[in-house]
Design a protein around this motif. Structure first.
Motif, PDB file in Angstrom:
ATOM      1  N   LYS A 105      60.782  70.944  32.061  1.00 55.42           N
ATOM      2  CA  LYS A 105      60.234  72.072  32.815  1.00 55.42           C
ATOM      3  C   LYS A 105      59.927  73.240  31.881  1.00 55.42           C
ATOM      4  O   LYS A 105      58.913  73.935  32.045  1.00 55.42           O
ATOM      5  N   PHE A 106      60.787  73.469  30.912  1.00 56.44           N
ATOM      6  CA  PHE A 106      60.551  74.529  29.936  1.00 56.44           C
ATOM      7  C   PHE A 106      59.297  74.232  29.108  1.00 56.44           C
ATOM      8  O   PHE A 106      58.477  75.126  28.838  1.00 56.44           O
ATOM      9  N   ASP A 107      59.128  72.967  28.728  1.00 61.84           N
ATOM     10  CA  ASP A 107      57.947  72.567  27.977  1.00 61.84           C
ATOM     11  C   ASP A 107      56.685  72.742  28.811  1.00 61.84           C
ATOM     12  O   ASP A 107      55.648  73.198  28.309  1.00 61.84           O
ATOM     13  N   ARG A 108      56.776  72.373  30.103  1.00 63.73           N
ATOM     14  CA  ARG A 108      55.622  72.562  30.977  1.00 63.73           C
ATOM     15  C   ARG A 108      55.282  74.044  31.131  1.00 63.73           C
ATOM     16  O   ARG A 108      54.105  74.411  31.234  1.00 63.73           O
ATOM     17  N   LEU A 109      56.302  74.911  31.154  1.00 64.61           N
ATOM     18  CA  LEU A 109      56.078  76.353  31.274  1.00 64.61           C
ATOM     19  C   LEU A 109      55.345  76.885  30.040  1.00 64.61           C
ATOM     20  O   LEU A 109      54.403  77.696  30.161  1.00 64.61           O
ATOM     21  N   ILE A 110      55.762  76.418  28.858  1.00 63.51           N
ATOM     22  CA  ILE A 110      55.087  76.843  27.619  1.00 63.51           C
ATOM     23  C   ILE A 110      53.644  76.347  27.611  1.00 63.51           C
ATOM     24  O   ILE A 110      52.714  77.097  27.258  1.00 63.51           O
ATOM     25  N   ASP A 111      53.451  75.076  28.001  1.00 61.56           N
ATOM     26  CA  ASP A 111      52.095  74.542  28.059  1.00 61.56           C
ATOM     27  C   ASP A 111      51.236  75.329  29.041  1.00 61.56           C
ATOM     28  O   ASP A 111      50.050  75.608  28.776  1.00 61.56           O
ATOM     29  N   SER A 112      51.829  75.678  30.175  1.00 63.45           N
ATOM     30  CA  SER A 112      51.086  76.446  31.170  1.00 63.45           C
ATOM     31  C   SER A 112      50.700  77.816  30.621  1.00 63.45           C
ATOM     32  O   SER A 112      49.600  78.319  30.882  1.00 63.45           O
ATOM     33  N   PHE A 113      51.614  78.420  29.848  1.00 66.11           N
ATOM     34  CA  PHE A 113      51.314  79.727  29.256  1.00 66.11           C
ATOM     35  C   PHE A 113      50.118  79.632  28.315  1.00 66.11           C
ATOM     36  O   PHE A 113      49.191  80.439  28.358  1.00 66.11           O
ATOM     37  N   TYR A 114      50.130  78.617  27.451  1.00 68.70           N
ATOM     38  CA  TYR A 114      49.032  78.476  26.500  1.00 68.70           C
ATOM     39  C   TYR A 114      47.737  78.064  27.193  1.00 68.70           C
ATOM     40  O   TYR A 114      46.641  78.514  26.825  1.00 68.70           O
ATOM     41  N   THR A 141      46.877  78.612  30.354  1.00 68.23           N
ATOM     42  CA  THR A 141      46.377  79.571  31.342  1.00 68.23           C
ATOM     43  C   THR A 141      46.247  80.975  30.750  1.00 68.23           C
ATOM     44  O   THR A 141      45.154  81.546  30.711  1.00 68.23           O
TER      45      THR A 141
END
Length: 208
Positions: free
Chosen positions: A156-165, A167
């Motif tokens: 979930k943390f990795d998905r959050l970082i990916d989402s930040f980059y 979006t």
């Protein structure tokens, strides 16, 4: 477990298919160490002051601080002293032997099945079933399931970082690009206005 093993090895019935004639006693090089170790176990178990006072106490004499009012280490008294821990241990051994004898009778002398009556006692049966399902397995709970939880959190943390980059960064770049595109539209008049405006800001900073 030790009673089952000991009975099977020393008191169990001989397998008829075993070639008895080929069985012989171990070589003296194996027997002597076993006899010495067995004798030492009995001697040090009965006369425990012998190894404690002669071997251990001199070794730790310089590093062990005796409590005030005591002249010796207090984890032994004398050779044949008994305390509540020894009493409980003896009761457990007696209970284990009685259960073993009961299991032997139920299993018609088969030592390997002597613990089956214990397995099927009320309450213990459920505990054994849970144990076989690894309910009490520290590895199962602490490692495998712990790793699953940690992996889920990290995912979930990795998905959050990916989402930040994916979006935030791309949106910022797109907005900045649109703004720069609006400012640099290729018209000479627009560029002249930017130059004049920039010179005005510089003059204001210099002569303020």
């Amino acid at each position: 477990s030790f009673l089952k093993l000991g009975y099977s090895v020393y008191l169990g019935k001989v397998n008829k298919d075993m070639p008895i004639k080929k069985v012989k006693e171990s070589h003296w090089a194996m027997l002597v160490p076993m006899v010495v170790i067995a004798f030492g176990c009995v001697l040090f178990g009965v006369y425990n002051r012998l190894p404690l006072e002669r071997l251990l106490e001199p070794i730790v004499a310089h590093s062990y601080v005796l409590e005030e009012g005591h002249s010796e280490m207090e984890f032994w008294r004398h050779s044949f002293s008994l305390n509540w821990i020894a009493g409980v241990s003896m009761l457990v051994l007696v209970a284990a032997y009685l259960l073993h004898r009961h299991g032997m009778k139920k299993a018609n002398g088969n030592a390997s099945m002597a613990s089956e009556p214990v397995h099927h006692l009320p309450g213990l049966r459920q505990l054994y079933d849970l144990a076989e399902k690894r309910f009490f397995d520290i590895y199962e709970w602490g490692f495998k399931r712990g790793v699953d939880v940690v992996a889920s959190v990290m995912f979930k943390f990795d998905r959050l970082i990916d989402s930040f980059y994916e979006t935030a960064v791309t949106s910022t770049a797109r907005i900045s690009g649109n703004a720069l595109g609006w400012m640099h539209n290729g018209l000479l008049v627009n560029y002249s206005l930017w130059v004049i405006g920039g010179m005005g800001i510089v003059m204001f900073i210099i002569f303020r």
